[in-house]
Design a protein around this motif. Structure first.
Motif, PDB file in Angstrom:
ATOM      1  N   ALA A 156       0.828  -1.205   0.000  1.00 19.43           N
ATOM      2  CA  ALA A 156       0.000   0.000   0.000  1.00 19.43           C
ATOM      3  C   ALA A 156       0.865   1.259   0.000  1.00 19.43           C
ATOM      4  O   ALA A 156       0.534   2.264  -0.640  1.00 19.43           O
ATOM      5  CB  ALA A 156      -0.931  -0.002   1.207  1.00 19.43           C
ATOM      6  N   VAL A 157       1.979   1.208   0.736  1.00 18.44           N
ATOM      7  CA  VAL A 157       2.915   2.337   0.736  1.00 18.44           C
ATOM      8  C   VAL A 157       3.420   2.607  -0.673  1.00 18.44           C
ATOM      9  O   VAL A 157       3.444   3.754  -1.148  1.00 18.44           O
ATOM     10  CB  VAL A 157       4.091   2.059   1.702  1.00 18.44           C
ATOM     11  CG1 VAL A 157       5.231   3.052   1.468  1.00 18.44           C
ATOM     12  CG2 VAL A 157       3.621   2.138   3.152  1.00 18.44           C
ATOM     13  N   LEU A 158       3.827   1.557  -1.374  1.00 19.56           N
ATOM     14  CA  LEU A 158       4.319   1.711  -2.740  1.00 19.56           C
ATOM     15  C   LEU A 158       3.229   2.209  -3.683  1.00 19.56           C
ATOM     16  O   LEU A 158       3.516   2.843  -4.702  1.00 19.56           O
ATOM     17  CB  LEU A 158       4.868   0.380  -3.249  1.00 19.56           C
ATOM     18  CG  LEU A 158       6.150  -0.117  -2.575  1.00 19.56           C
ATOM     19  CD1 LEU A 158       6.499  -1.513  -3.068  1.00 19.56           C
ATOM     20  CD2 LEU A 158       7.303   0.835  -2.818  1.00 19.56           C
ATOM     21  N   HIS A 159       1.984   1.947  -3.309  1.00 24.45           N
ATOM     22  CA  HIS A 159       0.849   2.386  -4.116  1.00 24.45           C
ATOM     23  C   HIS A 159       0.498   3.851  -3.846  1.00 24.45           C
ATOM     24  O   HIS A 159      -0.389   4.406  -4.489  1.00 24.45           O
ATOM     25  CB  HIS A 159      -0.353   1.485  -3.824  1.00 24.45           C
ATOM     26  CG  HIS A 159      -1.516   1.679  -4.736  1.00 24.45           C
ATOM     27  ND1 HIS A 159      -1.448   1.455  -6.101  1.00 24.45           N
ATOM     28  CD2 HIS A 159      -2.777   2.110  -4.497  1.00 24.45           C
ATOM     29  CE1 HIS A 159      -2.624   1.729  -6.652  1.00 24.45           C
ATOM     30  NE2 HIS A 159      -3.449   2.128  -5.703  1.00 24.45           N
ATOM     31  N   GLY A 160       1.206   4.479  -2.888  1.00 26.98           N
ATOM     32  CA  GLY A 160       0.973   5.894  -2.612  1.00 26.98           C
ATOM     33  C   GLY A 160      -0.014   6.176  -1.502  1.00 26.98           C
ATOM     34  O   GLY A 160      -0.630   7.252  -1.469  1.00 26.98           O
ATOM     35  N   LEU A 161      -0.153   5.245  -0.564  1.00 28.49           N
ATOM     36  CA  LEU A 161      -1.113   5.428   0.527  1.00 28.49           C
ATOM     37  C   LEU A 161      -0.829   6.690   1.340  1.00 28.49           C
ATOM     38  O   LEU A 161      -1.742   7.442   1.666  1.00 28.49           O
ATOM     39  CB  LEU A 161      -1.079   4.203   1.443  1.00 28.49           C
ATOM     40  CG  LEU A 161      -1.925   4.265   2.721  1.00 28.49           C
ATOM     41  CD1 LEU A 161      -3.401   4.437   2.392  1.00 28.49           C
ATOM     42  CD2 LEU A 161      -1.699   3.013   3.577  1.00 28.49           C
ATOM     43  N   TYR A 162       0.434   6.926   1.660  1.00 33.33           N
ATOM     44  CA  TYR A 162       0.778   8.019   2.565  1.00 33.33           C
ATOM     45  C   TYR A 162       1.431   9.192   1.851  1.00 33.33           C
ATOM     46  O   TYR A 162       2.088   9.041   0.816  1.00 33.33           O
ATOM     47  CB  TYR A 162       1.710   7.516   3.666  1.00 33.33           C
ATOM     48  CG  TYR A 162       1.075   6.524   4.593  1.00 33.33           C
ATOM     49  CD1 TYR A 162      -0.142   6.806   5.213  1.00 33.33           C
ATOM     50  CD2 TYR A 162       1.673   5.294   4.850  1.00 33.33           C
ATOM     51  CE1 TYR A 162      -0.735   5.895   6.063  1.00 33.33           C
ATOM     52  CE2 TYR A 162       1.088   4.379   5.705  1.00 33.33           C
ATOM     53  CZ  TYR A 162      -0.120   4.682   6.308  1.00 33.33           C
ATOM     54  OH  TYR A 162      -0.719   3.773   7.145  1.00 33.33           O
ATOM     55  N   THR A 163       1.270  10.350   2.445  1.00 34.94           N
ATOM     56  CA  THR A 163       1.914  11.566   1.988  1.00 34.94           C
ATOM     57  C   THR A 163       2.124  12.470   3.197  1.00 34.94           C
ATOM     58  O   THR A 163       1.852  12.081   4.336  1.00 34.94           O
ATOM     59  CB  THR A 163       1.085  12.250   0.884  1.00 34.94           C
ATOM     60  OG1 THR A 163       1.798  13.394   0.403  1.00 34.94           O
ATOM     61  CG2 THR A 163      -0.282  12.691   1.386  1.00 34.94           C
ATOM     62  N   VAL A 164       2.612  13.658   2.974  1.00 34.81           N
ATOM     63  CA  VAL A 164       2.897  14.578   4.076  1.00 34.81           C
ATOM     64  C   VAL A 164       1.636  15.359   4.454  1.00 34.81           C
ATOM     65  O   VAL A 164       0.669  15.422   3.688  1.00 34.81           O
ATOM     66  CB  VAL A 164       4.032  15.552   3.700  1.00 34.81           C
ATOM     67  CG1 VAL A 164       5.331  14.799   3.488  1.00 34.81           C
ATOM     68  CG2 VAL A 164       3.664  16.368   2.457  1.00 34.81           C
ATOM     69  N   PRO A 165       1.605  15.947   5.651  1.00 36.09           N
ATOM     70  CA  PRO A 165       0.435  16.718   6.088  1.00 36.09           C
ATOM     71  C   PRO A 165       0.033  17.776   5.067  1.00 36.09           C
ATOM     72  O   PRO A 165       0.875  18.477   4.501  1.00 36.09           O
ATOM     73  CB  PRO A 165       0.912  17.366   7.394  1.00 36.09           C
ATOM     74  CG  PRO A 165       1.954  16.433   7.913  1.00 36.09           C
ATOM     75  CD  PRO A 165       2.646  15.894   6.710  1.00 36.09           C
ATOM     76  N   GLY A 166      -1.277  17.852   4.847  1.00 33.06           N
ATOM     77  CA  GLY A 166      -1.814  18.842   3.931  1.00 33.06           C
ATOM     78  C   GLY A 166      -2.003  18.341   2.517  1.00 33.06           C
ATOM     79  O   GLY A 166      -2.585  19.029   1.682  1.00 33.06           O
TER      80      GLY A 166
END
Length: 305
Positions: A236-246
């Motif tokens: 999921a991380v590699l799929h772009g699940l997370y990003t920075v605040p905002g």
């Protein structure tokens, strides 16, 4: 609440540059690049990563060169299988390193089975324990946390994390009810939302125990796809699940208002697991810092270097 002064401070985790759970992400990025870019953006501190030296004098020198402080460092715990004495012995080198840098918080995650490290192991298959095991775990975790406070003046902050026994809001609620007050809570906004919990609601229930905050954001479409396909955490991380605040769907103004209301005085740590070949670390580090700095000021916080 952490006692680190009259204002909050904004730091970052090196995971945007190099990912310890998947070393091929950022494998060729020198530590110097990570530190210089974090300092360039304006961060006051950084958490420990796999590329950091473990010799106190060497670590102090390299951090001071970039005017950065060590905030804390992740520890992979296994109190499910270890006795408190075994875990305490294994923890000593890590605690000594953190103490040498003036850290006040220990980031402690229960990584029994380490299911979240397996790229394609479905998130739904995470390890679970029953009520009796949770009660025993909370008792031993309290003992460990008491020792950290007594011997090191350091607060143990339990890191709820996808793929571990402390994942959901009910897991957090149960552990906080059973563990003694020495056990602090690391509120990780991204892991909260990914586990189906509202980070603002978790803060409202357990604000008195929050002693450290990891600030990541979640891309809603990627979350829905990850849950729908029952992806592995790192998949999921590699799929772009997370990003920075905002840059995602978490209500940071509400979260920061809640932190201000409880008088939080610790670190806000930008942390977003991403592929550095896709998400340029410097670009996203600046994006997260600018948004968090502005939002925290709008919430009434003073921000200290």
């Amino acid at each position: 609440m952490t006692d680190t002064g009259a204002a909050i401070r904004i730091g970052i985790n090196p995971i945007g540059w190099s990912n310890d759970a998947m070393p091929e992400l950022g494998a060729d990025t020198p530590l110097e690049t990570c530190l210089s870019e974090a300092a360039q953006v304006g961060y006051s501190g950084i958490e420990l990563g796999g590329k950091f030296p473990r010799e106190p004098a060497v670590l102090s020198q390299i951090l001071s060169t970039h005017a950065l402080e060590l905030i804390s460092g992740w520890y992979s715990g296994n109190l499910i299988e270890h006795s408190v004495e075994q875990e305490w012995t294994l923890l000593q080198p890590h605690l000594e390193l953190l103490k040498s840098q003036g850290c006040r918080v220990l980031v402690y995650a229960e990584t029994w089975h380490e299911s979240f490290m397996e790229t394609r192991r479905p998130m739904s298959s995470r390890p679970v324990i029953d009520d009796a095991q949770m009660h025993d775990y909370a008792t031993r975790l309290t003992d460990l946390a008491d020792r950290c406070l007594y011997d090191y003046n350091m607060r143990l902050a339990i890191h709820h994390h996808i793929g571990t026994i402390i994942q959901s809001d009910s897991d957090i609620d149960q552990l906080m009810a059973l563990a003694g007050p020495s056990v602090g809570l690391l509120l990780d906004t991204g892991h909260c939302l990914s586990a189906g919990a509202d980070p603002v609601a978790v803060l409202a229930r357990h604000g008195a125990r929050v002693c450290h905050v990891h600030c990541k954001d979640v891309r809603a479409p990627q979350l829905q796809q990850a849950l729908g396909e029952d992806m592995g955490f790192m998949q999921a991380v590699l799929h772009g699940l997370y990003t920075v605040p905002g840059d995602g769907c978490i209500d940071y103004p509400a979260l920061l208002a809640g932190l201000k209301a409880i008088g939080y005085q610790g670190w806000l740590v930008v942390e977003a697991e991403q592929d550095p070949q896709v998400a340029n670390p410097l670009v996203y580090a600046r994006m997260g810092y600018d948004y968090l700095h502005q939002s925290a000021r709008s919430a009434g916080f003073e921000i200290s270097r």
